[in-house]
Design an enzyme around this catalytic site. Structure first.
Site, short mmCIF file in Angstrom:
data_model
loop_
_atom_site.label_atom_id
_atom_site.label_comp_id
_atom_site.label_asym_id
_atom_site.label_seq_id
_atom_site.Cartn_x
_atom_site.Cartn_y
_atom_site.Cartn_z
N GLU A 74 3.67 21.44 -16.47
CA GLU A 74 4.55 22.61 -16.40
C GLU A 74 6.00 22.22 -16.14
O GLU A 74 6.60 22.64 -15.13
CB GLU A 74 4.05 23.61 -15.36
CG GLU A 74 2.68 24.17 -15.69
CD GLU A 74 2.24 25.32 -14.77
OE1 GLU A 74 2.76 25.42 -13.65
OE2 GLU A 74 1.37 26.10 -15.20
N GLU A 101 -4.98 25.87 -18.92
CA GLU A 101 -5.42 26.29 -17.59
C GLU A 101 -5.73 27.77 -17.61
O GLU A 101 -5.03 28.56 -18.25
CB GLU A 101 -4.32 26.06 -16.54
CG GLU A 101 -4.05 24.62 -16.21
CD GLU A 101 -2.95 24.49 -15.14
OE1 GLU A 101 -2.77 25.42 -14.33
OE2 GLU A 101 -2.27 23.46 -15.13
C1 GLA Z 1 -0.27 25.91 -12.33
C2 GLA Z 1 -0.35 24.41 -12.16
C3 GLA Z 1 -1.63 23.95 -11.54
C4 GLA Z 1 -2.04 24.85 -10.41
C5 GLA Z 1 -2.16 26.26 -10.92
C6 GLA Z 1 -2.63 27.25 -9.90
O1 GLA Z 1 -0.67 26.37 -13.54
O2 GLA Z 1 -0.14 23.73 -13.37
O3 GLA Z 1 -1.44 22.62 -11.07
O4 GLA Z 1 -1.11 24.80 -9.39
O5 GLA Z 1 -0.90 26.69 -11.37
O6 GLA Z 1 -2.83 28.53 -10.46
#
Ligand code: GLA
Ligand code: ZN
Length: 686
Positions: A157, A313
């Site tokens: 991210e 994710e």
């Molecule tokens: C983000 C991060 C993860 C985690 C999630 C929790 O997407 O990339 O590492 O922290 O949030 O929802």
């Protein structure tokens, strides 16, 4: 030739990827054995490894330890599973921050952060880039031919900006390259205002609350620079991987409509797009949330021209960063996961595989809970979904080619939201795009979401809500689209500024849009919350716009003068009662509609329902969809795969007509009226 079927993300694994962020580096090895057993039971086959594992990989400067990762990779391979292998640059080791403070980020107030959290680094720092390059290249060299390696996952991210000396110098270089002369820069940024004229390049500083925030051209360019600098950093990572690993696909996980980075630019460097999706189900109206989430899935499919993306994710139960961690109700896990697939994802992956025992995400949902075994509701949901994905083999690589595109453009959002006027702060641009989108979603009409740089020529209908900014050439391309037979819908607050956020002089909309729309917008009335006006259709001869009765207008009412356009509806009240609220302009072979106010859902439903019929827009399913039922098509060009999804908290019937479909998930034959249970999903094919 139109592509309908892409190869699998990595042809090595022609299956749906199902798995999660996996952090074996946090656990002793006997737990890894249990993980492998549980992965099989859960029908998971791809683990994202090493995202925040830099210290485990390089415990001290220049001292590397790949032993543990070798074992994890081997274990995955032995268990017929795969690795989405991450570069660790999303969080750096303490030793590095201690020895090289320049790797830490400097805030806009010019203070340098202490070590802590993650994503807390300078994208410009030569030391950070060198350290990142070294570790990435070592990973690539070591695992390039490993049977478990499937996809490279860059960092995590990417986000944020840094205001250190190095970043500010890089910004000055960027600005110089863009404008070449200070005169050009001063003109573009309109710096004579408040006597901000720059007389030397060294005076240029990024926006900061302790300094300059009012020069909008500067703010906009800083955001552009931030994207470019992030890309530059990312390209350094890609080069490191590609030094050894030449064909394993590379991705990085995006964050939906995260405003800080222009994903259209970043996606160019990636082989496959991926994103992290965390809708708050069961908070309010699941139906509206489903449409809004579908909108973002569609962006991700479009970022590489329709190529399937990865749901990198999502959460199997509840996140831990929401006001209340409400768990997914039975059925929602399969529904929300298959929604991503319906809109073009070839994976369902989670954050996270196993809940950590400590630290800030210990209560974040995971496939394996602290209890450590498979006898949990969430685990069963995941295993059940894994089995469903195995039945969707034929869907892999397929896509959809909609007749409709909606423009959602990051730079447009940046510029509009920074402006002081016609409202403060958020102007409702993203909401407006989603609002238009919902009308199509509800009618089962697939939509592409694109930025203003994309090719419009393949669409029948182009919708550009609040197209405040027109970058050079965009108005000409829109004009060409309409001239050659396309239908354009454009709204209030469009054609206001150029790419430097300088207002078009001589009347809005600027550039060619005025001629295309056949109107002149004299002023815009921004309504207070709760204020409304009413839009009343005008009787027309021949085919009208399908309006039925009166509609409520909120937020904005553009006060326009039709020039060559025909008036289709007018405002009912206030001093502009009787003036145009909806117009259409014949232009070349096509036509351009202007919607002057933000109208209620019923307006969009009627208006777009009518256009869909007139233009014979591609539909996912030839059936009437009850409220809260969504239909989304993927196809290989011959066979349809129609995802039929019920977001209602109640059973709904739908009439499929005389076609006999097969539900890929159950093998059942379906025809006539079929029932969809609460949160039910069927994948219809013929
Ligand atoms: C983000 C991060 C993860 C985690 C999630 C929790 O997407 O990339 O590492 O922290 O949030 O929802
Ligand atoms: Zn910096």
């Amino acid at each position: 030739m139109t592509i309908y079927k892409y190869p699998p993300i990595n042809p090595k694994a022609p299956v749906f990827l199902h798995g999660g962020d996996y952090n074996p580096d946090q656990w002793p090895e006997d737990v890894w054995e249990q993980d492998m057993r549980l992965m099989k039971l859960s029908h998971c086959n791809a683990m994202t490894v090493g995202i925040f594992a830099w210290t485990a990989l390089e415990p001290a400067e220049g001292e590397f330890d790949f032993g543990w990762l070798d074992r994890v990779m081997d274990m995955l391979a032995e268990n017929n599973s795969y690795a989405v292998l991450a570069t660790p640059s999303g969080a750096r080791p303490i030793w590095m921050a201690q020895k090289y403070p320049e790797v830490l980020r400097v805030r806009p107030d010019r203070g340098r952060n202490l070590f802590g959290r993650r994503h807390n680094h300078c994208f410009t720092s030569p030391v950070y880039r060198e350290k990142t390059y070294t570790i990435d290249a070592k990973l690539a060299e070591r695992y390039q031919n490993h049977p478990a390696l499937l996809v490279w996952h860059l960092s995590n991210e990417y986000n944020g900006a840094c205001h250190c000396d190095l970043c500010r110098a890089a910004f000055r270089d960027w600005v110089k390259a863009r404008y070449a002369t200070l005169d050009a820069l001063n003109q573009a940024w309109w710096t004579a205002f408040w006597s901000h004229t720059y007389t030397d390049w060294s005076q240029i500083e990024p926006p900061s609350e302790i300094g300059e925030t009012s020069v909008h051209g500067l703010n906009l360019d800083w955001k552009r620079f931030t994207t470019d600098q992030t890309i530059d950093f990312m390209e350094n990572e890609i080069a490191a991987l590609r030094q050894f690993s030449t064909d394993t696909p590379i991705t990085t996980n995006f964050m939906g409509t995260f405003p800080g980075l222009n994903y259209w630019k970043m996606a160019k460097d990636l082989d496959v797009v991926s994103w992290d999706s965390y809708p708050m189900w069961h908070k309010g109206d699941n139906v509206e949330l489903a449409a809004d989430t579908a909108f973002v899935h569609d962006i991700n499919r479009c970022l590489k021209g329709g190529k399937p993306f990865m749901l990198m994710e999502s959460v199997p139960s509840a996140t831990n960063w929401v006001p209340s961690a409400k768990v997914k109700r039975p059925g929602m896990h399969a529904l929300s996961s298959l929604q991503a697939v319906a809109h073009g994802s070839d994976t369902v992956q989670y954050f996270q595989w196993r809940k950590s025992q400590g630290s800030s995400e210990k209560f974040h949902g995971a496939v394996v809970d602290h209890v450590g075994h498979e006898n949990t509701r969430v685990f069963r949901d995941v295993a059940d979904l894994g089995q469903k994905l195995e039945k969707l083999q034929d869907v892999i690589g397929t896509t959809v080619r909609p007749d409709v595109a909606i423009i959602y453009d990051w730079e447009n959002a940046w510029a509009m939201n920074d402006a002081q006027g016609p409202r403060r702060g958020d102007k409702g641009y993203l909401d407006a795009c989603k609002h238009h989108y919902r009308a199509f979603w509800a009618q089962g009409i697939p939509v592409d979401i694109i930025d203003m740089e994309q090719d419009f020529s393949g669409y029948k209908l182009l919708i550009a809500p609040m197209l405040y900014m027109i970058r050079p050439g965009v108005d000409e391309r829109i004009a060409e689209f309409v001239k050659t037979g396309g239908t354009l819908v454009i709204t209030y607050w469009s054609g206001i500024v150029n790419d430097s956020d300088l207002v078009f002089l001589g009347g809005w909309p600027g550039g060619k849009l005025r001629e295309v729309q056949g109107i002149w917008a004299e002023e815009i009335d921004a309504l207070y919350e709760g204020d409304t006006n009413t839009v009343v259709p005008v009787p027309v001869t021949g085919n009208g716009p399908g309006l039925k009765g009166e509609y409520t207008a909120r937020d904005y009412c553009d006060l326009i003068h039709p020039e060559t356009a025909q008036v289709l509806a007018t405002y009912k009240s206030d001093f502009y009662a009787g003036r145009a609220a909806l117009t259409v302009n014949a232009y070349g072979e096509g036509r351009a509609y202007t919607i002057s106010s933000n109208n209620d859902d019923r307006f969009f439903s009627d208006f777009y329902g009518n256009l869909a019929g007139e233009l014979d827009l591609l539909r996912s399913l030839d059936a009437h969809l009850p409220h809260g039922i969504s239909a989304q098509l993927r196809t290989d060009g011959e066979r349809p795969f129609i995802f039929l999804m019920n977001y209602n908290d109640a059973v709904r019937g739908i009439d499929l007509g005389t076609t006999v479909y097969t539900d890929l998930l159950t093998g059942e034959k379906l025809t006539g009226v079929v029932k969809l249970g609460v949160y039910d999903v069927k994948v219809l094919t013929v």
